[in-house]
Design an enzyme around this catalytic site. Structure first.
Site, PDB file in Angstrom:
ATOM      1  N   ASN A   1     -30.669 -34.847  -0.492  1.00  0.00           N
ATOM      2  CA  ASN A   1     -31.448 -35.812   0.281  1.00  0.00           C
ATOM      3  C   ASN A   1     -31.680 -37.076  -0.541  1.00  0.00           C
ATOM      4  O   ASN A   1     -31.834 -37.031  -1.762  1.00  0.00           O
ATOM      5  CB  ASN A   1     -32.767 -35.210   0.805  1.00  0.00           C
TER       6      ASN A   1
ATOM      7  N   GLU B   1     -34.178 -40.225  -0.311  1.00  0.00           N
ATOM      8  CA  GLU B   1     -35.345 -40.800   0.366  1.00  0.00           C
ATOM      9  C   GLU B   1     -35.403 -42.309   0.175  1.00  0.00           C
ATOM     10  O   GLU B   1     -34.627 -42.893  -0.590  1.00  0.00           O
ATOM     11  CB  GLU B   1     -36.619 -40.106  -0.146  1.00  0.00           C
TER      12      GLU B   1
ATOM     13  N   CYS C   1     -31.006 -36.836   5.027  1.00  0.00           N
ATOM     14  CA  CYS C   1     -31.061 -35.442   4.585  1.00  0.00           C
ATOM     15  C   CYS C   1     -29.799 -35.036   3.824  1.00  0.00           C
ATOM     16  O   CYS C   1     -28.724 -35.639   3.983  1.00  0.00           O
ATOM     17  CB  CYS C   1     -31.200 -34.501   5.778  1.00  0.00           C
TER      18      CYS C   1
ATOM     19  N   GLU D   1     -27.908 -32.435   4.272  1.00  0.00           N
ATOM     20  CA  GLU D   1     -26.819 -31.970   5.143  1.00  0.00           C
ATOM     21  C   GLU D   1     -25.987 -33.141   5.649  1.00  0.00           C
ATOM     22  O   GLU D   1     -24.761 -33.078   5.700  1.00  0.00           O
ATOM     23  CB  GLU D   1     -27.387 -31.201   6.346  1.00  0.00           C
TER      24      GLU D   1
ATOM     25  N   CYS E   1     -32.903 -29.802   9.896  1.00  0.00           N
ATOM     26  CA  CYS E   1     -33.791 -30.490  10.845  1.00  0.00           C
ATOM     27  C   CYS E   1     -33.038 -30.811  12.133  1.00  0.00           C
ATOM     28  O   CYS E   1     -31.807 -30.683  12.218  1.00  0.00           O
ATOM     29  CB  CYS E   1     -34.350 -31.767  10.208  1.00  0.00           C
TER      30      CYS E   1
END
Ligand code: THU
Length: 133
Positions: A42, A44, A53, A55, A86
């Protein structure tokens, strides 16, 4: 096919690169696709909303390499219990689901695992097929 243990090691290595200064929730992901292993962490952002994210970053690496057939996914989180992707990541994974179903292995910080078929995690989702019928 790459073993789950190899994919887990790759996801853990990616997790160590996570940029998560706001949540302190470092995530690593690995994807086996077309026989190759791709990883992501991830990333941010101070705006929060621009966070990407693990993934989806792994999917970006997969597409960059020209692979599209997802065979296995691993997600590693710092939480005790395993966490599944998510909603946004489920939608992006759905884009590459029509080549066949795949399993997602989620692993928590103390090794607790959950393995789930994508079709069970995200049933009746909207995907490429829905644009053409
Ligand atoms: N995150 C992921 O990378 N993957 C998930 O499946 C769930 C959430 C990240 C986004 C954010 O950087 C942090 O975890 C906390 O939500």
């Amino acid at each position: 096919m790459a073993e789950w243990s190899e994919l887990l090691a790759a996801a853990r290595k990616a997790q160590a690169s996570a940029y998560a200064p706001y949540s302190n929730f470092q995530v690593g992901s690995s994807i086996l696709a077309d026989g190759q292993v791709f990883t992501g962490c991830n990333v941010e952002n101070a705006s929060y909303g621009a966070t990407v994210c693990a993934e989806r970053n792994a999917i970006g690496a997969m597409i960059l390499a020209g692979a599209k057939h997802i065979e296995r996914v691993v997600v590693v989180t710092p939480s005790k219990s395993p966490k599944t992707p998510c909603g946004v990541c489920r939608q992006v994974l759905a884009e590459f689901h029509h080549h066949g179903d795949f399993e997602i292995l989620s692993v928590g910080s103390e090794g607790a695992e959950q393995c789930i078929l994508f079709s069970d995690l995200h049933p009746q989702g909207f995907g490429p097929k829905d644009l053409v019928d």
